[in-house]
Design a protein around this motif. Sequence first.
Motif, PDB file in Angstrom:
ATOM      1  N   ASP A 257       0.850  -1.371   0.481  1.00 24.84           N
ATOM      2  CA  ASP A 257       0.240  -0.076  -0.031  1.00 24.84           C
ATOM      3  C   ASP A 257       0.586   1.685  -0.154  1.00 24.84           C
ATOM      4  OD1 ASP A 257       0.636   0.343   1.902  1.00 24.84           O
ATOM      5  OD2 ASP A 257      -1.014  -0.277   3.272  1.00 24.84           O
ATOM      6  N   ASN A 258       0.740   2.880   0.024  1.00 21.87           N
ATOM      7  CA  ASN A 258       1.096   3.112  -0.516  1.00 21.87           C
ATOM      8  C   ASN A 258       1.311   4.011   1.381  1.00 21.87           C
ATOM      9  OD1 ASN A 258      -2.295   4.349   0.213  1.00 21.87           O
ATOM     10  ND2 ASN A 258      -1.400   6.116   0.683  1.00 21.87           N
ATOM     11  N   GLY A 259       1.181   3.746   2.114  1.00 19.23           N
ATOM     12  CA  GLY A 259       1.895   3.899   2.990  1.00 19.23           C
ATOM     13  C   GLY A 259       3.619   3.015   3.819  1.00 19.23           C
ATOM     14  N   GLY A 260       3.939   1.599   2.854  1.00 16.46           N
ATOM     15  CA  GLY A 260       4.724   0.760   3.004  1.00 16.46           C
ATOM     16  C   GLY A 260       4.372  -0.318   3.264  1.00 16.46           C
ATOM     17  N   LEU A 261       3.035  -0.776   3.642  1.00 17.54           N
ATOM     18  CA  LEU A 261       2.969  -1.857   4.233  1.00 17.54           C
ATOM     19  C   LEU A 261       2.392  -3.098   3.113  1.00 17.54           C
ATOM     20  CD1 LEU A 261       0.611  -0.718   7.548  1.00 17.54           C
ATOM     21  CD2 LEU A 261       3.230  -1.246   7.429  1.00 17.54           C
ATOM     22  N   SER A 262       2.876  -4.161   3.558  1.00 18.14           N
ATOM     23  CA  SER A 262       2.451  -5.249   2.228  1.00 18.14           C
ATOM     24  C   SER A 262       1.967  -6.505   3.029  1.00 18.14           C
ATOM     25  CB  SER A 262       3.879  -5.624   0.790  1.00 18.14           C
ATOM     26  OG  SER A 262       4.748  -6.026   2.116  1.00 18.14           O
ATOM     27  N   TYR A 263       1.566  -7.157   2.000  1.00 21.37           N
ATOM     28  CA  TYR A 263       1.038  -8.413   1.754  1.00 21.37           C
ATOM     29  C   TYR A 263       1.302  -9.864   0.615  1.00 21.37           C
ATOM     30  CZ  TYR A 263      -2.316 -12.178   2.321  1.00 21.37           C
ATOM     31  OH  TYR A 263      -2.868 -13.559   2.209  1.00 21.37           O
ATOM     32  N   THR A 264       2.236 -11.031   1.147  1.00 18.63           N
ATOM     33  CA  THR A 264       2.539 -11.837  -0.212  1.00 18.63           C
ATOM     34  C   THR A 264       1.771 -13.041  -0.440  1.00 18.63           C
ATOM     35  OG1 THR A 264       4.715 -11.382   0.728  1.00 18.63           O
ATOM     36  CG2 THR A 264       4.660 -13.058  -0.500  1.00 18.63           C
ATOM     37  N   LYS A 265       1.173 -13.381  -0.739  1.00 19.85           N
ATOM     38  CA  LYS A 265       0.773 -14.849  -0.788  1.00 19.85           C
ATOM     39  C   LYS A 265       1.204 -15.502  -2.148  1.00 19.85           C
ATOM     40  CE  LYS A 265      -4.432 -15.522  -1.663  1.00 19.85           C
ATOM     41  NZ  LYS A 265      -5.633 -15.257  -1.898  1.00 19.85           N
ATOM     42  N   ALA A 266       1.597 -16.545  -2.052  1.00 22.76           N
ATOM     43  CA  ALA A 266       0.992 -18.023  -3.112  1.00 22.76           C
ATOM     44  C   ALA A 266      -0.093 -17.870  -3.630  1.00 22.76           C
ATOM     45  CB  ALA A 266       2.316 -19.194  -2.934  1.00 22.76           C
ATOM     46  N   VAL A 267       0.260 -18.233  -4.817  1.00 19.78           N
ATOM     47  CA  VAL A 267      -1.385 -19.125  -5.851  1.00 19.78           C
ATOM     48  C   VAL A 267      -0.881 -19.162  -7.309  1.00 19.78           C
ATOM     49  CG1 VAL A 267      -2.420 -16.410  -5.471  1.00 19.78           C
ATOM     50  CG2 VAL A 267      -0.916 -16.751  -7.348  1.00 19.78           C
ATOM     51  N   THR A 268      -1.670 -20.081  -7.768  1.00 21.21           N
ATOM     52  CA  THR A 268      -1.218 -21.398  -9.040  1.00 21.21           C
ATOM     53  C   THR A 268      -1.856 -20.047 -10.137  1.00 21.21           C
ATOM     54  OG1 THR A 268      -2.940 -22.688  -8.168  1.00 21.21           O
ATOM     55  CG2 THR A 268      -0.966 -23.219  -6.878  1.00 21.21           C
ATOM     56  N   VAL A 269      -1.934 -20.314 -10.978  1.00 19.15           N
ATOM     57  CA  VAL A 269      -3.105 -20.554 -12.639  1.00 19.15           C
ATOM     58  C   VAL A 269      -2.894 -21.872 -13.288  1.00 19.15           C
ATOM     59  CG1 VAL A 269      -3.107 -19.158 -14.410  1.00 19.15           C
ATOM     60  CG2 VAL A 269      -2.482 -17.934 -12.664  1.00 19.15           C
ATOM     61  N   THR A 270      -3.652 -22.158 -13.563  1.00 17.25           N
ATOM     62  CA  THR A 270      -3.850 -23.400 -14.247  1.00 17.25           C
ATOM     63  C   THR A 270      -4.255 -22.950 -15.648  1.00 17.25           C
ATOM     64  OG1 THR A 270      -4.938 -24.806 -12.419  1.00 17.25           O
ATOM     65  CG2 THR A 270      -5.015 -25.665 -14.558  1.00 17.25           C
ATOM     66  N   VAL A 271      -3.970 -23.502 -16.393  1.00 13.65           N
ATOM     67  CA  VAL A 271      -3.731 -23.311 -18.210  1.00 13.65           C
ATOM     68  C   VAL A 271      -4.498 -24.708 -18.456  1.00 13.65           C
ATOM     69  CG1 VAL A 271      -2.655 -23.164 -20.451  1.00 13.65           C
ATOM     70  CG2 VAL A 271      -1.918 -22.298 -18.435  1.00 13.65           C
ATOM     71  N   VAL A 272      -5.570 -24.925 -19.037  1.00 15.18           N
ATOM     72  CA  VAL A 272      -6.146 -25.908 -19.160  1.00 15.18           C
ATOM     73  C   VAL A 272      -6.091 -26.149 -20.441  1.00 15.18           C
ATOM     74  CG1 VAL A 272      -8.639 -26.635 -19.024  1.00 15.18           C
ATOM     75  CG2 VAL A 272      -7.827 -25.421 -17.864  1.00 15.18           C
ATOM     76  N   ASP A 273      -6.063 -27.344 -20.927  1.00 16.88           N
ATOM     77  CA  ASP A 273      -5.989 -27.899 -22.530  1.00 16.88           C
ATOM     78  C   ASP A 273      -7.433 -27.874 -22.809  1.00 16.88           C
ATOM     79  OD1 ASP A 273      -5.255 -29.030 -24.378  1.00 16.88           O
ATOM     80  OD2 ASP A 273      -4.304 -31.009 -23.874  1.00 16.88           O
ATOM     81  N   ASP A 274      -7.440 -27.158 -24.318  1.00 12.02           N
ATOM     82  CA  ASP A 274      -8.390 -27.378 -25.100  1.00 12.02           C
ATOM     83  C   ASP A 274      -8.116 -27.208 -26.191  1.00 12.02           C
ATOM     84  OD1 ASP A 274      -7.861 -24.551 -25.412  1.00 12.02           O
ATOM     85  OD2 ASP A 274      -9.534 -23.781 -25.517  1.00 12.02           O
ATOM     86  N   VAL A 275      -7.299 -27.408 -26.675  1.00 11.63           N
ATOM     87  CA  VAL A 275      -6.545 -28.127 -28.125  1.00 11.63           C
ATOM     88  C   VAL A 275      -6.121 -29.669 -28.202  1.00 11.63           C
ATOM     89  CG1 VAL A 275      -4.704 -27.288 -30.056  1.00 11.63           C
ATOM     90  CG2 VAL A 275      -5.152 -25.516 -27.932  1.00 11.63           C
ATOM     91  N   ALA A 276      -7.492 -29.872 -29.222  1.00 12.74           N
ATOM     92  CA  ALA A 276      -7.139 -31.046 -30.439  1.00 12.74           C
ATOM     93  C   ALA A 276      -5.960 -31.432 -30.407  1.00 12.74           C
ATOM     94  CB  ALA A 276      -8.100 -31.596 -31.311  1.00 12.74           C
ATOM     95  N   PRO A 277      -5.651 -32.618 -30.669  1.00  7.88           N
ATOM     96  CA  PRO A 277      -4.490 -32.877 -31.187  1.00  7.88           C
ATOM     97  C   PRO A 277      -4.360 -33.175 -32.672  1.00  7.88           C
ATOM     98  CG  PRO A 277      -5.917 -35.577 -30.505  1.00  7.88           C
ATOM     99  CD  PRO A 277      -6.552 -33.765 -29.905  1.00  7.88           C
ATOM    100  N   THR A 278      -3.075 -32.515 -33.073  1.00 12.57           N
ATOM    101  CA  THR A 278      -3.209 -32.657 -34.533  1.00 12.57           C
ATOM    102  C   THR A 278      -2.102 -34.020 -34.884  1.00 12.57           C
ATOM    103  OG1 THR A 278      -1.037 -31.318 -34.788  1.00 12.57           O
ATOM    104  CG2 THR A 278      -3.928 -29.879 -34.544  1.00 12.57           C
ATOM    105  N   LEU A 279      -2.011 -33.829 -35.851  1.00 10.79           N
ATOM    106  CA  LEU A 279      -1.128 -35.280 -37.008  1.00 10.79           C
ATOM    107  C   LEU A 279      -0.536 -33.993 -37.189  1.00 10.79           C
ATOM    108  CD1 LEU A 279      -0.881 -37.823 -38.096  1.00 10.79           C
ATOM    109  CD2 LEU A 279      -1.941 -37.375 -40.011  1.00 10.79           C
ATOM    110  N   ASP A 280       1.087 -35.356 -37.238  1.00 14.25           N
ATOM    111  CA  ASP A 280       2.736 -35.127 -37.637  1.00 14.25           C
ATOM    112  C   ASP A 280       2.811 -35.407 -38.816  1.00 14.25           C
ATOM    113  OD1 ASP A 280       5.121 -34.389 -38.555  1.00 14.25           O
ATOM    114  OD2 ASP A 280       5.609 -34.786 -36.152  1.00 14.25           O
TER     115      ASP A 280
END
Length: 451
Positions: A257-280
């Motif tokens: 904050d603007n008074g110099g006090l802080s808070y720290t937090k560990a978070v997670t972000v999930t990338v969801v697979d919505d892409v179909a497989p393709t032939l190579d």
Amino acid sequence: SDLGTATLTVHLTGANDAPTLSATGLSPTFTENGSAVTLFSGPSASAAESGQSLNQLILTVSNVADGSSELLQVDGSTLALTHGNSLTTASHGVSASVSLSGGVATVTLDKAGGLSTSVMQSLIDGLGYRNTSESPSTSNRVVTLTSLRDTGGTANGGQDTTVLAIASTVTVISVNDAPTDITLSASSLNLSAATASTPVATLGVADLDTSDTHSYALVSGSGDADNGRFVLSGNTLQVGGAALSAGTYSLRLQVTDNGGLSYTKAVTVTVVDDVAPTLDAPGSTPAGDASGVAPSANLQLHFDEAIAFGTSGTITLRNVTTGTVVQTWNVATPGDLGSGNGQIAISGSTLTLNPTATLDEASRYAVRIAPTALRDTAGNAFAGIADDTTYRITTGVTDSAPPALLAIQRASPSTELTRSGSVSFTLRFNEAVTNADLADFALSTSGTATG
């Protein structure tokens, strides 16, 4: 002459005198989260006439802005300075009511039958102000005693009310509170959108000081494993310079904050697979459009990610040269699945077709796949192949050496004369031959046939 005597009778009618009150405003300082501060000291009240009492005191509080957090301590009770609020005090049963307009709270204290001057003085001496807001408005609150009324009434021109202007100014000091949480507007995004610089979430903060401003940062510490895959732009969390793969990412955020006090937090972000497989196709074995493929070879189709069989659908091997279906496998038929001859199998990102019969030489083959036959491990269905060009190969000829002529023999009977109308010969080769006709041979004048 004798002087007459006159009698004058004067009738005196008493009229009520207004009460009096004096007090000193203490003008205290209230600090956030503190106890109530006393407003007045040394009150001295009088009803003027003996036998009378004091039945009403009115006061005002200016700059009221924090709703029910603004409190007046009165006669042993706590009165919230909200419009229409009222109560009966604990100590002497005084009726207290609030009217709020334009930030000014008018508090009326009434007592039927009145209070003695000593009780009124005690009530004024105990008046206090408190604010329970964690982010109080810091405008000064001016508490003013504006009138006092006695029980003498107004008959015969009497005065029962005194207008007052005894003020006490409360200085309100807000104390900076540290933020207590970081929130994300979203904690997941689709793989199809997880490209470089894509916004992931808007960051928010829980802070008791609602007027504070905040800044955010990715910081090192527990849970920071994937900090380098993300960037911050103001309060927006974004994908970094490279696209993300499907999976869960750990990062550590800090808000200050603007008074110099802080808070720290560990978070997670999930990338969801919505892409179909393709032939190579080029990376398959044999590669798409390969030629000279051994007729006995298995076909290994490679995809860009791990795959699995779907719940239904077929995979078909076609001979494009003859326009016929060589073999069809059904993914819902257990006997069609496996690593044996005539079966199909999946290992990681590779689909292997093991045809029952050896393929024809010098022929083009293609694979077709139903849209429901294959999926990735996240359940996204492969789009399928509905044509004969997406994956096709051409088989070669196993024996690349030309046939060799071993002998030319006269056909029986051996007594047949060469001058007869026709002569038959048998040509013997080192292997079976096909598509031979008379145009392949010629009889020379010496009588030797060649071809």
